[in-house]
Design a protein around this motif. Structure first.
Motif, mmCIF file in Angstrom:
data_model
loop_
_atom_site.group_PDB
_atom_site.id
_atom_site.type_symbol
_atom_site.label_atom_id
_atom_site.label_comp_id
_atom_site.label_asym_id
_atom_site.label_seq_id
_atom_site.Cartn_x
_atom_site.Cartn_y
_atom_site.Cartn_z
ATOM 1 N N ASP A 193 50.729 4.915 -120.068
ATOM 2 C CA ASP A 193 51.220 4.998 -118.885
ATOM 3 C C ASP A 193 52.776 5.295 -118.864
ATOM 4 O O ASP A 193 53.619 5.101 -119.821
ATOM 5 C CB ASP A 193 51.367 3.420 -118.243
ATOM 6 C CG ASP A 193 49.802 2.558 -118.310
ATOM 7 O OD1 ASP A 193 49.036 3.491 -118.098
ATOM 8 O OD2 ASP A 193 49.887 1.530 -118.346
ATOM 9 N N ILE A 194 53.120 6.370 -118.123
ATOM 10 C CA ILE A 194 54.626 7.027 -118.057
ATOM 11 C C ILE A 194 55.480 5.900 -117.405
ATOM 12 O O ILE A 194 55.175 5.284 -116.473
ATOM 13 C CB ILE A 194 54.354 8.422 -117.281
ATOM 14 C CG1 ILE A 194 53.662 9.392 -118.167
ATOM 15 C CG2 ILE A 194 55.838 8.645 -117.044
ATOM 16 C CD1 ILE A 194 53.685 10.694 -117.140
ATOM 17 N N VAL A 195 56.512 5.829 -118.127
ATOM 18 C CA VAL A 195 57.488 4.777 -117.612
ATOM 19 C C VAL A 195 58.865 5.620 -117.493
ATOM 20 O O VAL A 195 59.245 6.429 -118.303
ATOM 21 C CB VAL A 195 57.797 3.625 -118.661
ATOM 22 C CG1 VAL A 195 59.022 2.957 -118.170
ATOM 23 C CG2 VAL A 195 56.611 2.682 -118.730
ATOM 24 N N ILE A 196 59.330 5.594 -116.185
ATOM 25 C CA ILE A 196 60.673 6.018 -115.949
ATOM 26 C C ILE A 196 61.843 5.216 -115.613
ATOM 27 O O ILE A 196 61.907 4.730 -114.454
ATOM 28 C CB ILE A 196 60.611 7.202 -114.608
ATOM 29 C CG1 ILE A 196 59.578 8.298 -115.102
ATOM 30 C CG2 ILE A 196 62.036 7.952 -114.480
ATOM 31 C CD1 ILE A 196 59.288 9.282 -113.849
ATOM 32 N N PRO A 197 62.633 4.891 -116.617
ATOM 33 C CA PRO A 197 63.512 3.584 -116.720
ATOM 34 C C PRO A 197 64.860 4.144 -115.838
ATOM 35 O O PRO A 197 66.063 4.192 -116.271
ATOM 36 C CB PRO A 197 63.984 3.247 -117.889
ATOM 37 C CG PRO A 197 63.488 4.702 -118.840
ATOM 38 C CD PRO A 197 62.636 5.642 -117.958
ATOM 39 N N LEU A 198 64.713 4.224 -114.554
ATOM 40 C CA LEU A 198 65.948 4.443 -113.971
ATOM 41 C C LEU A 198 66.891 3.222 -113.969
ATOM 42 O O LEU A 198 66.738 2.043 -114.022
ATOM 43 C CB LEU A 198 65.644 4.455 -112.255
ATOM 44 C CG LEU A 198 64.972 5.832 -111.636
ATOM 45 C CD1 LEU A 198 64.250 5.629 -110.533
ATOM 46 C CD2 LEU A 198 65.864 6.870 -111.842
ATOM 47 N N TYR A 199 68.219 3.751 -113.850
ATOM 48 C CA TYR A 199 69.452 2.945 -114.068
ATOM 49 C C TYR A 199 69.440 2.070 -115.452
ATOM 50 O O TYR A 199 70.240 1.156 -115.473
ATOM 51 C CB TYR A 199 69.641 2.026 -112.794
ATOM 52 C CG TYR A 199 69.418 2.498 -111.687
ATOM 53 C CD1 TYR A 199 70.515 3.413 -111.116
ATOM 54 C CD2 TYR A 199 68.426 2.475 -110.789
ATOM 55 C CE1 TYR A 199 70.354 4.297 -110.119
ATOM 56 C CE2 TYR A 199 68.382 3.176 -109.605
ATOM 57 C CZ TYR A 199 69.311 4.060 -109.238
ATOM 58 O OH TYR A 199 69.200 4.777 -107.936
ATOM 59 N N SER A 200 68.507 2.598 -116.284
ATOM 60 C CA SER A 200 68.657 1.893 -117.642
ATOM 61 C C SER A 200 69.909 2.558 -118.486
ATOM 62 O O SER A 200 70.428 3.279 -118.267
ATOM 63 C CB SER A 200 67.354 2.158 -118.510
ATOM 64 O OG SER A 200 67.289 3.705 -118.836
ATOM 65 N N LYS A 201 70.133 1.807 -119.337
ATOM 66 C CA LYS A 201 71.315 2.114 -120.358
ATOM 67 C C LYS A 201 70.898 3.295 -121.549
ATOM 68 O O LYS A 201 69.783 2.942 -122.143
ATOM 69 C CB LYS A 201 71.927 1.071 -121.026
ATOM 70 C CG LYS A 201 72.714 0.109 -120.161
ATOM 71 C CD LYS A 201 73.354 -0.996 -120.932
ATOM 72 C CE LYS A 201 74.098 -2.121 -119.945
ATOM 73 N NZ LYS A 201 74.469 -3.216 -120.699
ATOM 74 N N GLU A 202 71.896 4.328 -121.741
ATOM 75 C CA GLU A 202 71.465 5.169 -122.873
ATOM 76 C C GLU A 202 72.791 4.584 -123.689
ATOM 77 O O GLU A 202 73.893 4.930 -123.562
ATOM 78 C CB GLU A 202 71.878 6.473 -122.472
ATOM 79 C CG GLU A 202 71.421 7.533 -123.624
ATOM 80 C CD GLU A 202 70.320 7.483 -124.254
ATOM 81 O OE1 GLU A 202 70.253 8.054 -125.478
ATOM 82 O OE2 GLU A 202 69.228 7.220 -123.885
ATOM 83 N N PRO A 203 72.402 3.958 -124.954
ATOM 84 C CA PRO A 203 73.439 3.575 -125.929
ATOM 85 C C PRO A 203 74.137 4.592 -126.264
ATOM 86 O O PRO A 203 73.825 5.758 -126.248
ATOM 87 C CB PRO A 203 72.596 3.005 -127.162
ATOM 88 C CG PRO A 203 71.301 3.547 -126.977
ATOM 89 C CD PRO A 203 70.939 3.989 -125.763
ATOM 90 N N ALA A 204 75.556 4.383 -126.802
ATOM 91 C CA ALA A 204 76.450 5.400 -127.320
ATOM 92 C C ALA A 204 76.014 5.928 -128.605
ATOM 93 O O ALA A 204 75.130 5.394 -129.445
ATOM 94 C CB ALA A 204 77.639 4.905 -127.605
ATOM 95 N N LYS A 205 76.176 7.111 -129.061
ATOM 96 C CA LYS A 205 75.795 7.766 -130.142
ATOM 97 C C LYS A 205 77.097 8.569 -130.678
ATOM 98 O O LYS A 205 77.873 9.212 -130.382
ATOM 99 C CB LYS A 205 74.636 9.200 -129.746
ATOM 100 C CG LYS A 205 74.472 9.867 -130.915
ATOM 101 C CD LYS A 205 73.608 11.214 -130.713
ATOM 102 C CE LYS A 205 73.448 11.604 -131.934
ATOM 103 N NZ LYS A 205 72.399 13.009 -131.517
#
Length: 464
Positions: free
Chosen positions: A158-170
């Motif tokens: 199942d495809i999940v599109i996590p709108l407004y989720s966090k992308e951790p710092a790199k």
């Protein structure tokens, strides 16, 4: 006479089925992804009155005498031609240009469709909002270095599109340098102090400058911004020094990669030496302990930040030895700068887009674009053999062949177009023409029944 009655009845029934199919086609003229159908007839078994005979010496051959017993429906074919594409401007809508189907699931049941009016539900699943079936594909994973990748060789999910989720710092791991050091610059005297070097580099007359200062933002593992400053000056013909400093660092070390040497100094005094060929190509890099003169010329910088006991390292790339894809030395203006680094702070996903390969790319508030998922596509050896299951969906049948699932644009699969939907391929002019022909066929068969009935009445009247 009874034969003609039954022939007429079979004709009525078959033309009624044909009319049913035409009516269904017209009913779905505006159904996205609908594929039109057609009915083809064949004659029923024939009754033989006399058989054929072969030619003889004194007489020729005789053909068989047969009376047909009506018609049958030979097939109801699906016409799987491409429908026209309609612009919707909605980024979750997708259409296929070419062969293939979207793969959707209802629980464990797998279906296939050309109707791409999809949306994202409250849990982030990419679904058909009319039926709730979930669109299948491959979600992104992170590798050991924290970089996202999509493995399309694995099973679909199942495809999940996590709108407004966090992308951790790199944290920054690579810094790339390019452009040019002016070969016409004079060398800085070897006994020059730091203040004198800065005066040579910052001379207001560009023709008297003997070096260059550049800087770029880099990021630590918490996403804090650090300023990497690089000062370069000429020390002798075809040889330049580079001094490095990272803001707020308490200790820096530099190591020319591949040699195992390390040169640890206080910030602001960490230096490298860059060597160039007479024709301006970079050929070597040295940290004062070890050097490299082949392949990719780079050095690893390790820094310590107060309050963070874990050291952080990143690689500075100066180009390939003997090539001009990095730092060069030509008699042109100073343009050397750090052109790229791969770190970033934490961010929130704000939007996404879908390209023609079906890859869903998230756009984050920190400017980062990350792959989130890839939409799967299925092709069949005989797509017309699929079963219709309603809701503009198809299922596997014994004559469709197994689903060949993969990425869009590969192995005969079409391309995916976002912001568009595929219209029905029903041609109304064809349908109305077929309707007229079907009506005439139905009328003609009804006349056969009426006429046969009148003939029977005549036979019954013979006893009077």
């Amino acid at each position: 006479m009874m034969r003609s009655l039954y022939s007429g009845v079979s004709g009525l029934k078959n033309h009624q089925v044909r009319m049913d199919v035409i009516g269904n086609n017209i009913s779905n003229v505006n159904t996205h992804g609908f594929k039109t159908e057609r009915v083809t007839f064949q004659d029923m078994i024939s009754q033989e009155l006399s058989g054929a005979s072969e030619p003889k010496d004194n007489i020729g051959g005789i053909n068989p005498k047969q009376v047909g017993l009506g018609s049958l429906i030979a097939a109801i074919d699906k016409i799987m031609t491409q429908g026209s594409l309609q612009t919707t401007g909605k980024n979750t809508d997708v259409a296929i240009s070419g062969e293939g189907f979207f793969v959707v699931k209802n629980g464990d049941k797998e279906f296939y469709t050309r109707a791409g009016a999809f949306n994202v539900d409250k849990n982030g699943y990419y679904v058909n909002p009319a039926t709730g079936v979930k669109v299948q594909g491959w979600n992104a994973r992170r590798d050991e270095d924290g970089n996202k990748f999509i493995n399309t060789a694995s099973s679909v999910e199942d495809i999940v599109i996590p709108l407004y989720s966090k992308e951790p710092a790199k944290a920054t791991t690579n810094v790339d340098f390019q452009s040019n050091l002016n070969a016409a610059a004079l060398a800085v005297p070897p006994d020059a102090t730091d203040e004198e070097i800065q005066k040579y580099i910052n001379d207001p007359d560009p023709n008297k400058r003997r070096g260059h200062l550049t800087s770029i933002k880099v990021y630590d593992d918490q996403g804090n911004t650090r300023q990497l400053e690089v000062t370069l000056w000429k020390v002798r013909e075809n040889t330049w020094k580079a001094k490095f400093n990272v803001s707020d660092s308490s200790q820096l070390s530099i190591d020319v990669k591949g040699t195992g040497g390390e040169n640890t100094q206080i910030p602001g005094n960490v230096e490298l030496e860059l060597g160039f060929s007479p024709d301006g190509r970079i050929v070597s890099v040295s940290d004062g302990v070890d050097s490299m003169a082949a392949g990719k010329l780079n050095a690893q910088v390790t820094m310590r930040i107060d309050g963070n006991p874990t050291p952080q390292s990143f690689t500075m790339n100066f180009g390939d030895a003997g090539l001009v894809n990095g730092v060069t030395q030509y008699s042109s203006d100073f343009t050397t700068k750090a052109v790229n680094q791969d770190g970033y702070p934490m961010g929130y996903m704000e939007a996404f887009s879908i390209d023609d390969t079906g890859t869903v790319t998230g756009v984050f508030s920190n400017g980062v674009r990350q792959p989130l998922a890839t939409i799967a596509m299925a092709t069949f050896t005989n797509p017309a053999g699929l079963n219709k299951v309603g809701d503009t969906m198809f299922s596997y049948s014994l004559n469709s062949g197994e689903a060949n699932i993969g990425e869009a644009g590969l192995a005969g699969k079409g391309k995916i177009n976002a912001g568009l939907l595929e219209m029905s391929n029903v041609d109304l002019s064809d349908q109305f023409t077929d309707m007229i022909v079907t009506q005439r066929g139905f009328q003609a068969n009804s006349r056969t029944i009426v006429t046969s009935d009148q003939m029977i009445q005549e036979v019954l009247g013979l006893k009077r």
